[in-house]
Scaffold this active site. Sequence first.
Site, short mmCIF file in Angstrom:
data_model
loop_
_atom_site.label_atom_id
_atom_site.label_comp_id
_atom_site.label_asym_id
_atom_site.label_seq_id
_atom_site.Cartn_x
_atom_site.Cartn_y
_atom_site.Cartn_z
N LYS A 1 -9.53 8.29 1.75
CA LYS A 1 -10.00 6.91 1.60
C LYS A 1 -11.44 6.77 2.10
O LYS A 1 -12.11 5.79 1.78
CB LYS A 1 -9.10 5.95 2.35
CG LYS A 1 -7.71 5.75 1.73
CD LYS A 1 -6.92 4.71 2.50
CE LYS A 1 -5.53 4.50 1.88
NZ LYS A 1 -4.62 5.63 2.10
N CYS B 1 0.80 -1.22 0.00
CA CYS B 1 0.00 0.00 0.00
C CYS B 1 0.84 1.28 0.00
O CYS B 1 0.28 2.38 -0.05
CB CYS B 1 -0.95 0.00 1.19
SG CYS B 1 -2.01 -1.46 1.21
N GLU C 1 -1.35 5.54 13.40
CA GLU C 1 -0.95 6.73 12.63
C GLU C 1 -1.18 7.99 13.46
O GLU C 1 -0.35 8.92 13.43
CB GLU C 1 -1.71 6.82 11.31
CG GLU C 1 -1.23 7.97 10.43
CD GLU C 1 -1.84 7.98 9.03
OE1 GLU C 1 -1.35 8.77 8.19
OE2 GLU C 1 -2.80 7.22 8.78
N HIS D 1 -2.75 8.28 5.76
CA HIS D 1 -2.98 6.95 5.18
C HIS D 1 -4.40 6.53 5.53
O HIS D 1 -5.12 6.03 4.67
CB HIS D 1 -1.95 5.96 5.72
CG HIS D 1 -1.97 4.64 5.03
ND1 HIS D 1 -1.84 4.51 3.67
CD2 HIS D 1 -2.12 3.37 5.51
CE1 HIS D 1 -1.90 3.23 3.33
NE2 HIS D 1 -2.08 2.52 4.43
N PHE E 1 1.74 -3.24 4.18
CA PHE E 1 2.02 -4.51 4.86
C PHE E 1 3.52 -4.79 4.79
O PHE E 1 4.20 -4.42 3.82
CB PHE E 1 1.26 -5.66 4.18
CG PHE E 1 -0.19 -5.76 4.57
CD1 PHE E 1 -0.75 -4.93 5.52
CD2 PHE E 1 -1.01 -6.70 3.97
CE1 PHE E 1 -2.09 -5.03 5.88
CE2 PHE E 1 -2.35 -6.82 4.32
CZ PHE E 1 -2.89 -5.98 5.27
N HIS F 1 -9.72 2.11 -0.29
CA HIS F 1 -8.26 1.97 -0.26
C HIS F 1 -7.80 1.32 -1.57
O HIS F 1 -8.08 0.15 -1.82
CB HIS F 1 -7.87 1.11 0.93
CG HIS F 1 -6.41 1.03 1.20
ND1 HIS F 1 -5.45 1.61 0.38
CD2 HIS F 1 -5.72 0.44 2.21
CE1 HIS F 1 -4.25 1.38 0.88
NE2 HIS F 1 -4.39 0.67 1.98
#
Length: 413
Positions: A335, A163, A314, A303, A399, A340
């Site tokens: 998002k 991502c 975050e 994010h 990830f 996403h």
Amino acid sequence: MDRRVVITGVGLVTPLGTGVSKTWDLLCKGKSGIGEITSFDATNFQTKIAGEVKDFHPEDYLPKKEAKRTQKFIAYAVAAARMAVEDSGLTIDSSNEGRVGVITGCGLGGLKMLEDTSRILEKKGPKWVSPFFIPMIIGNMAPGMISIHLGAKGPNASIATACAAGSHAIGDAFEIVKSGRADAMIAGGVESVVTPLCIAGFNSMKALSTRNDEPEKASRPFDKDRDGFIVGEGSGILVLETLERALERGACIYAEISGYGMSGDGYHMTSPSPDGEGAARCMMSAIADAGLKYEDIDYINAHGTSTQLNDLFETRAIKTVFMERASSIPISSTKSMTGHLLGGAGGVETVFTALTIRDGIIPPTINLDNPDKDCDLDYVPHVARKVNVEIAMNNSFGFGGTNATLILKKYHN
């Protein structure tokens, strides 16, 4: 050499629409692009919703015969790249083709074709496997086909950092132009994996929202009732070039890229580190690379995935970096409207960040109806905010604990 690098063109294909103006208009109005899955029968799936691209016609960007066989992630990337180059007014010909390159990020490539071909192989045998199978599933075919269609023969690569891939692609392109290895780069991210295997896989991880009865409210970053992210698809591509070249040809400048940070959590396959330490180092690295102070940041495109762990960690990372200033910085997660886009997220959200700087409009975080008490910063809830943004930050985390942060600023002589 450290040349100044600016953004002179942008292109978008998103769940909100095909084209920059359509997507940006709906984003600023707080509209959601999430709906019921139409690309396959999701009746038996836990998650039946996604952010699908609804108004895209590949034959508008590719020859008709080619459009029929081309995987969507490649078509989206070529389309967004064509938009960006046209928007920039950049001419690519024999005089500069070797100095214009392409880098895109993509997480999973042609997953749909992989699934379909696996069934064909099992049912009919190896002779029925298409000769286009391998070329149509590998992630680097996106920058490859952009290069073929637009004639850009400079540095060419594909980034596969989950991502964070789109932001890493833009960051690497930024450094290539800054260092003098190219004069312009076409860079961004793309993804199209609204497929049975992808949805089932993320469902098994309990990573996706199952708010199927309210698709438009399912992506709700920083809200205490968030229950997972929504898979989106599309592409965001930018043209990066030297300030000198942009001024020479009178190009429109959206923003200047001034900093790029990277880091690794070294913690877990899928979970960010609980204190946000890796993300915090990434943001600090980008700010240092830009030669800025923490108080210079006016806006953060987070994010903000709408998962329990990412949004909390975050938030902690932002507090670590900005300390007492954290609560006064506008932050939003786009998002909440696009879902996403995985490897495409960084490309799309960097375009959004550049448009925020250009127009002085911060897109909202929609669906923030019941704020999480531990996510207590200014997430620009529900309604866009008119603010003069001089310097903005865009975060992307993937990830494996891979992180990317980009710093954009308003262009001044």
